[in-house]
Write a protein that holds these residues in place. Structure first.
Motif, short mmCIF file in Angstrom:
data_model
loop_
_atom_site.label_atom_id
_atom_site.label_comp_id
_atom_site.label_asym_id
_atom_site.label_seq_id
_atom_site.Cartn_x
_atom_site.Cartn_y
_atom_site.Cartn_z
N HIS A 141 0.85 -1.19 0.00
CA HIS A 141 0.00 0.00 0.00
C HIS A 141 0.88 1.24 0.00
O HIS A 141 1.80 1.37 0.81
CB HIS A 141 -0.91 0.01 1.23
N GLU A 167 -4.54 3.62 9.73
CA GLU A 167 -5.72 3.12 9.01
C GLU A 167 -5.34 1.98 8.07
O GLU A 167 -6.04 0.97 7.99
CB GLU A 167 -6.38 4.25 8.23
N THR A 168 -4.25 2.15 7.37
CA THR A 168 -3.80 1.13 6.42
C THR A 168 -3.44 -0.16 7.13
O THR A 168 -3.78 -1.27 6.68
CB THR A 168 -2.61 1.65 5.60
N TRP A 214 -4.54 -1.26 10.10
CA TRP A 214 -5.76 -1.89 10.63
C TRP A 214 -6.54 -2.54 9.49
O TRP A 214 -7.09 -3.63 9.63
CB TRP A 214 -6.63 -0.90 11.37
N GLU A 215 -6.60 -1.86 8.35
CA GLU A 215 -7.31 -2.38 7.18
C GLU A 215 -6.68 -3.70 6.69
O GLU A 215 -7.37 -4.65 6.34
CB GLU A 215 -7.26 -1.34 6.08
#
Length: 182
Positions: A159, A176-177, A179-180
């Protein structure tokens, strides 16, 4: 990191991104200290990552700020280029060290998740100018191109994160990345 398969081929990106930046070509006996250092560094990196993989297998999350690729000359990656034009016992020993370094990097499994932090060259130059220990513009541009092209075959999730934004926004996007991806 996490569990992942061994990589397929080594040669997918074996050409240097910026020739001369971090590659080492045979220069006679003076090449041996550098070659020995490169092999021991490859061994250290392989051991460190394999140890981290064992910890992941035991349920831990492991984060690394950088990860090797198989691109000769790239940051944290192989350095030695086998000499194919010359012959002799000295060249043969050097080529054996280059071969050993290559094999050690081949045994490094890919990460499961990679966050590629991207920044514009202009922002990188501005940030560099604010540092006490500045890098030259040519070096900075070469490293910028090099890091933009990081690739490790077999990485499950890559990512890209824009770091031209504020530090707070970058950290929020990183979280956020992660956790995603989990």
């Amino acid at each position: 990191l996490g569990t992942g398969s061994q990589s397929a081929g080594y040669g997918e990106q074996s050409a240097s991104i910026d020739p001369g930046l971090s590659q080492h070509k045979f220069k006679g006996l003076s090449s041996f200290p550098y070659a020995l250092r490169s092999v021991t560094l490859a061994w250290d990196r392989q051991r460190l990552i394999l140890n981290a993989r064992r910890r992941v297998a035991e349920g831990e999350l492991v984060f690394s700020d950088r990860y090797p690729s198989r691109t000769i000359g790239a940051m944290d990656s192989p350095r030695l280029v086998e000499e194919s034009q010359k012959t002799g016992s000295i060249v043969a020993i050097y080529n054996r060290l280059a071969w050993l370094e290559k094999r050690l990097y081949e045994k490094i499994p890919p990460p499961d998740i990679a966050l590629k932090l991207k920044v514009s060259l202009e922002t990188a130059k501005k940030r560099n100018n604010q540092r006490d220990d500045k890098d030259g513009d040519a070096y900075l541009a070469a490293r910028h191109r090099q890091s933009a092209d990081w690739y490790m075959h077999g990485t499950s999730y890559v990512h890209s994160i824009d770091t031209d934004q504020t530090l707070e926004e970058t950290i929020r996007n990183d979280k956020e990345t992660i956790w995603e991806a989990l």
